[in-house]
Design a protein around this motif. Structure first.
Motif, PDB file in Angstrom:
ATOM      1  N   ASP A 157       0.828  -1.204   0.000  1.00 34.18           N
ATOM      2  CA  ASP A 157       0.000   0.000   0.000  1.00 34.18           C
ATOM      3  C   ASP A 157       0.857   1.246   0.000  1.00 34.18           C
ATOM      4  O   ASP A 157       0.459   2.282  -0.549  1.00 34.18           O
ATOM      5  N   TRP A 158       2.067   1.191   0.593  1.00 36.54           N
ATOM      6  CA  TRP A 158       2.955   2.350   0.555  1.00 36.54           C
ATOM      7  C   TRP A 158       3.324   2.690  -0.891  1.00 36.54           C
ATOM      8  O   TRP A 158       3.287   3.858  -1.294  1.00 36.54           O
ATOM      9  N   ILE A 159       3.671   1.664  -1.665  1.00 35.65           N
ATOM     10  CA  ILE A 159       4.072   1.894  -3.058  1.00 35.65           C
ATOM     11  C   ILE A 159       2.858   2.272  -3.898  1.00 35.65           C
ATOM     12  O   ILE A 159       2.936   3.180  -4.754  1.00 35.65           O
ATOM     13  N   ARG A 160       1.726   1.601  -3.658  1.00 32.76           N
ATOM     14  CA  ARG A 160       0.511   1.937  -4.409  1.00 32.76           C
ATOM     15  C   ARG A 160       0.097   3.386  -4.147  1.00 32.76           C
ATOM     16  O   ARG A 160      -0.226   4.129  -5.082  1.00 32.76           O
ATOM     17  N   ASN A 161       0.099   3.800  -2.889  1.00 32.05           N
ATOM     18  CA  ASN A 161      -0.282   5.167  -2.555  1.00 32.05           C
ATOM     19  C   ASN A 161       0.670   6.180  -3.189  1.00 32.05           C
ATOM     20  O   ASN A 161       0.252   7.252  -3.645  1.00 32.05           O
ATOM     21  N   THR A 162       1.965   5.833  -3.219  1.00 27.59           N
ATOM     22  CA  THR A 162       2.950   6.721  -3.849  1.00 27.59           C
ATOM     23  C   THR A 162       2.645   6.910  -5.324  1.00 27.59           C
ATOM     24  O   THR A 162       2.678   8.036  -5.850  1.00 27.59           O
ATOM     25  N   LEU A 163       2.334   5.802  -6.027  1.00 27.64           N
ATOM     26  CA  LEU A 163       2.021   5.886  -7.452  1.00 27.64           C
ATOM     27  C   LEU A 163       0.720   6.639  -7.695  1.00 27.64           C
ATOM     28  O   LEU A 163       0.607   7.399  -8.674  1.00 27.64           O
ATOM     29  N   VAL A 164      -0.261   6.466  -6.814  1.00 30.13           N
ATOM     30  CA  VAL A 164      -1.534   7.182  -6.958  1.00 30.13           C
ATOM     31  C   VAL A 164      -1.314   8.682  -6.817  1.00 30.13           C
ATOM     32  O   VAL A 164      -1.802   9.477  -7.638  1.00 30.13           O
ATOM     33  N   ILE A 165      -0.576   9.085  -5.797  1.00 27.57           N
ATOM     34  CA  ILE A 165      -0.335  10.513  -5.567  1.00 27.57           C
ATOM     35  C   ILE A 165       0.522  11.099  -6.685  1.00 27.57           C
ATOM     36  O   ILE A 165       0.204  12.163  -7.233  1.00 27.57           O
ATOM     37  N   ALA A 166       1.628  10.406  -7.035  1.00 24.49           N
ATOM     38  CA  ALA A 166       2.514  10.925  -8.072  1.00 24.49           C
ATOM     39  C   ALA A 166       1.826  10.953  -9.434  1.00 24.49           C
ATOM     40  O   ALA A 166       1.930  11.939 -10.180  1.00 24.49           O
ATOM     41  N   GLY A 167       1.107   9.877  -9.765  1.00 26.27           N
ATOM     42  CA  GLY A 167       0.418   9.834 -11.053  1.00 26.27           C
ATOM     43  C   GLY A 167      -0.723  10.822 -11.135  1.00 26.27           C
ATOM     44  O   GLY A 167      -0.852  11.566 -12.124  1.00 26.27           O
ATOM     45  N   GLY A 168      -1.568  10.857 -10.097  1.00 28.41           N
ATOM     46  CA  GLY A 168      -2.686  11.797 -10.106  1.00 28.41           C
ATOM     47  C   GLY A 168      -2.235  13.232 -10.047  1.00 28.41           C
ATOM     48  O   GLY A 168      -2.775  14.099 -10.759  1.00 28.41           O
ATOM     49  N   GLY A 169      -1.219  13.527  -9.211  1.00 22.32           N
ATOM     50  CA  GLY A 169      -0.711  14.896  -9.120  1.00 22.32           C
ATOM     51  C   GLY A 169      -0.071  15.351 -10.414  1.00 22.32           C
ATOM     52  O   GLY A 169      -0.230  16.510 -10.819  1.00 22.32           O
ATOM     53  N   THR A 170       0.658  14.439 -11.073  1.00 22.59           N
ATOM     54  CA  THR A 170       1.278  14.789 -12.352  1.00 22.59           C
ATOM     55  C   THR A 170       0.225  15.075 -13.417  1.00 22.59           C
ATOM     56  O   THR A 170       0.335  16.033 -14.183  1.00 22.59           O
ATOM     57  N   ALA A 171      -0.808  14.235 -13.480  1.00 26.81           N
ATOM     58  CA  ALA A 171      -1.868  14.439 -14.474  1.00 26.81           C
ATOM     59  C   ALA A 171      -2.572  15.779 -14.264  1.00 26.81           C
ATOM     60  O   ALA A 171      -2.755  16.556 -15.217  1.00 26.81           O
ATOM     61  N   LEU A 172      -2.961  16.069 -13.014  1.00 24.85           N
ATOM     62  CA  LEU A 172      -3.636  17.337 -12.739  1.00 24.85           C
ATOM     63  C   LEU A 172      -2.691  18.514 -12.946  1.00 24.85           C
ATOM     64  O   LEU A 172      -3.085  19.550 -13.516  1.00 24.85           O
ATOM     65  N   GLY A 173      -1.440  18.369 -12.520  1.00 25.57           N
ATOM     66  CA  GLY A 173      -0.463  19.442 -12.712  1.00 25.57           C
ATOM     67  C   GLY A 173      -0.210  19.729 -14.175  1.00 25.57           C
ATOM     68  O   GLY A 173      -0.027  20.887 -14.571  1.00 25.57           O
ATOM     69  N   LEU A 174      -0.200  18.682 -15.010  1.00 25.34           N
ATOM     70  CA  LEU A 174       0.000  18.875 -16.452  1.00 25.34           C
ATOM     71  C   LEU A 174      -1.168  19.626 -17.075  1.00 25.34           C
ATOM     72  O   LEU A 174      -0.975  20.521 -17.911  1.00 25.34           O
ATOM     73  N   VAL A 175      -2.375  19.260 -16.693  1.00 25.76           N
ATOM     74  CA  VAL A 175      -3.555  19.967 -17.212  1.00 25.76           C
ATOM     75  C   VAL A 175      -3.469  21.453 -16.852  1.00 25.76           C
ATOM     76  O   VAL A 175      -3.667  22.329 -17.712  1.00 25.76           O
ATOM     77  N   ILE A 176      -3.171  21.732 -15.587  1.00 29.32           N
ATOM     78  CA  ILE A 176      -3.048  23.130 -15.150  1.00 29.32           C
ATOM     79  C   ILE A 176      -1.920  23.820 -15.907  1.00 29.32           C
ATOM     80  O   ILE A 176      -2.073  24.949 -16.389  1.00 29.32           O
ATOM     81  N   GLY A 177      -0.768  23.145 -16.024  1.00 29.03           N
ATOM     82  CA  GLY A 177       0.391  23.749 -16.676  1.00 29.03           C
ATOM     83  C   GLY A 177       0.166  24.048 -18.144  1.00 29.03           C
ATOM     84  O   GLY A 177       0.515  25.127 -18.630  1.00 29.03           O
ATOM     85  N   VAL A 178      -0.420  23.086 -18.865  1.00 32.87           N
ATOM     86  CA  VAL A 178      -0.668  23.285 -20.295  1.00 32.87           C
ATOM     87  C   VAL A 178      -1.657  24.425 -20.514  1.00 32.87           C
ATOM     88  O   VAL A 178      -1.444  25.307 -21.371  1.00 32.87           O
ATOM     89  N   VAL A 179      -2.748  24.427 -19.767  1.00 34.02           N
ATOM     90  CA  VAL A 179      -3.775  25.465 -19.933  1.00 34.02           C
ATOM     91  C   VAL A 179      -3.209  26.849 -19.610  1.00 34.02           C
ATOM     92  O   VAL A 179      -3.382  27.804 -20.380  1.00 34.02           O
ATOM     93  N   LEU A 180      -2.504  26.971 -18.484  1.00 38.73           N
ATOM     94  CA  LEU A 180      -1.975  28.275 -18.094  1.00 38.73           C
ATOM     95  C   LEU A 180      -0.868  28.745 -19.043  1.00 38.73           C
ATOM     96  O   LEU A 180      -0.790  29.937 -19.370  1.00 38.73           O
ATOM     97  N   ALA A 181      -0.008  27.823 -19.494  1.00 38.94           N
ATOM     98  CA  ALA A 181       1.044  28.200 -20.448  1.00 38.94           C
ATOM     99  C   ALA A 181       0.434  28.696 -21.752  1.00 38.94           C
ATOM    100  O   ALA A 181       0.898  29.692 -22.335  1.00 38.94           O
ATOM    101  N   TRP A 182      -0.605  28.020 -22.214  1.00 36.22           N
ATOM    102  CA  TRP A 182      -1.270  28.447 -23.449  1.00 36.22           C
ATOM    103  C   TRP A 182      -1.953  29.793 -23.254  1.00 36.22           C
ATOM    104  O   TRP A 182      -1.872  30.671 -24.134  1.00 36.22           O
TER     105      TRP A 182
END
Length: 573
Positions: A75-100
């Motif tokens: 669960d430690w590794i699963r939670n890490t992947l969930v946070i890193a993957g979900g945070g990266t996806a949301l951060g990318l959406v925010i980053g792409v939209v704001l950069a554009w």
């Protein structure tokens, strides 16, 4: 005949080997980096496979028992992947939209928003987690209290102490990096590629989706890789927002393992090695996706980037940018200011009861926080100076030297990015304990760790400036009779000045707000702001920890203001 050809082949091989030219400007930093990175990694690997005395460095008995034990904590590794993957996806959406929005549209106030959007990153995840723990707590969070007061509904509106809450805070404080990386690529893109799409009848949003975004894939992938590796090693946000609900990721699980009695060094090292492998796998996947494809967006002809007039949607874009600034900067800083004036943990709007006593306590009355502020300033200045000098030397060696091994040196300079900072700090701690020199508990040990951890950041900043300086300018000075040091003093360094200043400021700011790399290295007399704020939070003194966080934020904002002022003054000279 075959004997002669064999002899000729041997002579040719010997000639090639003897022609290998590894010069001091390349091999000296390579040796330094190999020692400061290789030895901690060696200790980490040996400890991960240690099945004997857990405090033996290096280990004497080896096995895979620690990795088998990790199977009970997937669960430690699963939670890490969930946070890193979900945070990266949301951060990318925010980053792409704001950069554009900032770089490709005619929205008013783009320059101001470009500055405001960049500020949350140097403020750091520690400030973000602290502020949002007071904004989004389910029972007494400021947002939920205001929601209940307005609607009369007792049910909370948001709960920041959930995986989605952690992902949200991670994303909004890492998104400025994506805006910077993707925005830089958008500014260099030939607008004729988008004009062709418009000519064939595509709308503005369809052109952005079908043309602009696919061509930005290398920049998007780079931003995703940076955020993913950063979030894999994130400590402050998951710890401050996930501990109350017993939501553990790899980093705070490692912290618990190392703080326990007796500390479980081997299991923590095995978990750290798994994170390093995950980071390496992410790097390989990004390279695999981009390999063999062309994303050329810069042509030989002259052009100017073209902004798109979005018409009635300009107001919507303005609202999106303003909402991000509100969530990532204004609300957190206002909340910390309000909390720092309180005499209890609950935020009250009873103005006569407000006090400046918390600032007096952390700045004048409590020696530990006084020392932490001074040490953080010293480390910020020292990391900036040494980091800039080292990064500049490596950048010049990589792009100006004719020595062999230049590309290997560049890869070694970027290697610390593959180590989550908390994990590197653990390996570095074991290294300084194993050395005969008594470095543990000194500011020099923390300074050395900071310089290594932030070297990729410094190198990328200086490398980008060095490659923009035409070598013909230095050649002209050399032809005129100037020596190496005079060329550096009169030609190279003046041209590097803006990059030197910007990189120094960046290193200063990230050093002042750093926590993971100093959590295990700082001690009595060498306390710094990040661990001091974390220690205050752990003891439950919210008003005082808020005051200390505001002091840290003010130091960073003052440094940012001074650097921008100096940069503008230099541009006007």
């Amino acid at each position: 005949m075959s004997v002669m050809s064999e002899q000729e082949a041997q002579r040719a091989a010997f000639a090639r080997a003897s022609a290998f030219d590894l010069r001091p400007e390349v091999w000296i930093p390579m040796v330094l980096l190999a020692g400061t990175l290789g030895f901690p990694f060696f200790l980490l690997v040996t400890s991960a496979f240690n099945v004997g005395d857990p405090e033996a460095f290096p280990a004497t008995v080896y096995g895979i028992d620690n990795f088998i034990a990790l199977s009970g904590h997937l669960d430690w590794i699963r939670n890490t992947l969930v946070i890193a993957g979900g945070g990266t996806a949301l951060g990318l959406v925010i980053g792409v939209v704001l950069a554009w929005i900032i770089h490709r549209t005619t929205m008013p106030g783009r320059k101001l928003f470009e500055l405001l959007i960049a500020i949350p990153y140097p403020l750091g995840p520690l400030v973000g987690a602290l502020a949002w723990s007071q904004l989004g707590a389910p029972r007494d969070g400021l947002i939920n209290r205001m929601f209940g007061a307005i609607t009369g509904i007792e049910t909370h509106l948001i709960n920041i102490y959930t995986p989605m809450g952690i992902i949200f805070v991670e994303a909004i404080f890492e998104a400025p990096v994506a805006v910077l990386i993707i925005g830089a690529a958008m500014q260099r893109m030939d607008p004729s590629l988008e004009e062709c799409s418009s000519i064939f009848g595509s709308g503005k949003l369809r052109t952005a989706w079908k043309v602009t975004l696919p061509l930005m894939l290398p920049a998007v992938a780079s931003a995703a890789l940076f955020m993913f590796t950063s979030m894999i090693g994130s400590f402050a946000i998951p710890t401050m927002l996930g501990t109350s609900s017993r939501f553990y990721v790899a980093t705070n699980a490692m912290y618990v393992l190392l703080q326990g009695y007796p500390p479980n060094y081997p299991l923590a090292a095995a978990l750290g090695l798994v994170l390093i492998c995950m980071t390496a796998l992410a790097v390989w996947l990004v390279q695999r996706v981009l390999r063999g494809k062309s994303y050329a967006v810069i042509s030989g002809k002259n052009y100017r980037p073209r902004q798109v007039d979005m018409g009635w949607m300009t107001g919507v874009l303005f609202a999106i940018a303003a909402l991000y600034v509100l969530l990532s900067l204004i609300l957190p800083m206002v909340t910390l200011l309000l909390a720092s004036f309180q005499s209890s943990n609950a935020i009250s709007f009873n103005f006569p009861a407000w006090t400046l006593g918390n600032y007096k306590y952390v700045m004048f009355d409590f020696p530990t926080t006084q020392q932490a502020i001074l040490n953080s300033l010293l480390l910020g200045v020292g990391t900036g100076v040494i980091g800039v000098l080292l990064a500049t030397f490596i950048a010049l060696a990589t792009h100006r030297s004719r020595s062999d091994g230049r590309r290997l040196l560049e890869q070694m300079a970027m290697l610390p990015q593959a180590f989550p900072r908390l994990i590197f700090a653990i390996g570095f701690l074991w290294m300084i304990l194993a050395l005969p020199l008594k470095l543990y508990g000194t500011l020099f040990a923390v300074l050395l760790a900071y310089v290594i951890v932030f070297l990729p950041l410094a190198y990328r900043g200086m490398s980008g400036v060095v490659v923009q300086i035409d070598i013909a300018l230095e050649e002209a000075a050399r032809i005129s009779g100037a020596g190496v040091f005079r060329i550096l003093r009169t030609v190279t360094l003046p041209l590097l000045r803006p990059g030197l200043l910007a990189t120094w400021a960046l290193l200063f700011m990230v050093s002042v707000r750093e926590i993971s790399a100093s959590l295990f290295l700082s001690g009595p007399g060498t306390q710094v702001l990040g661990p001091a704020i974390f220690s205050f939070w752990d003891s439950g003194g919210m008003p005082r920890v808020s005051a200390l966080a505001v002091v840290q934020a003010l130091i960073i904002l003052i440094a940012l203001t001074l650097v921008r002022s100096l940069a503008n003054r230099g541009a006007n000279v």
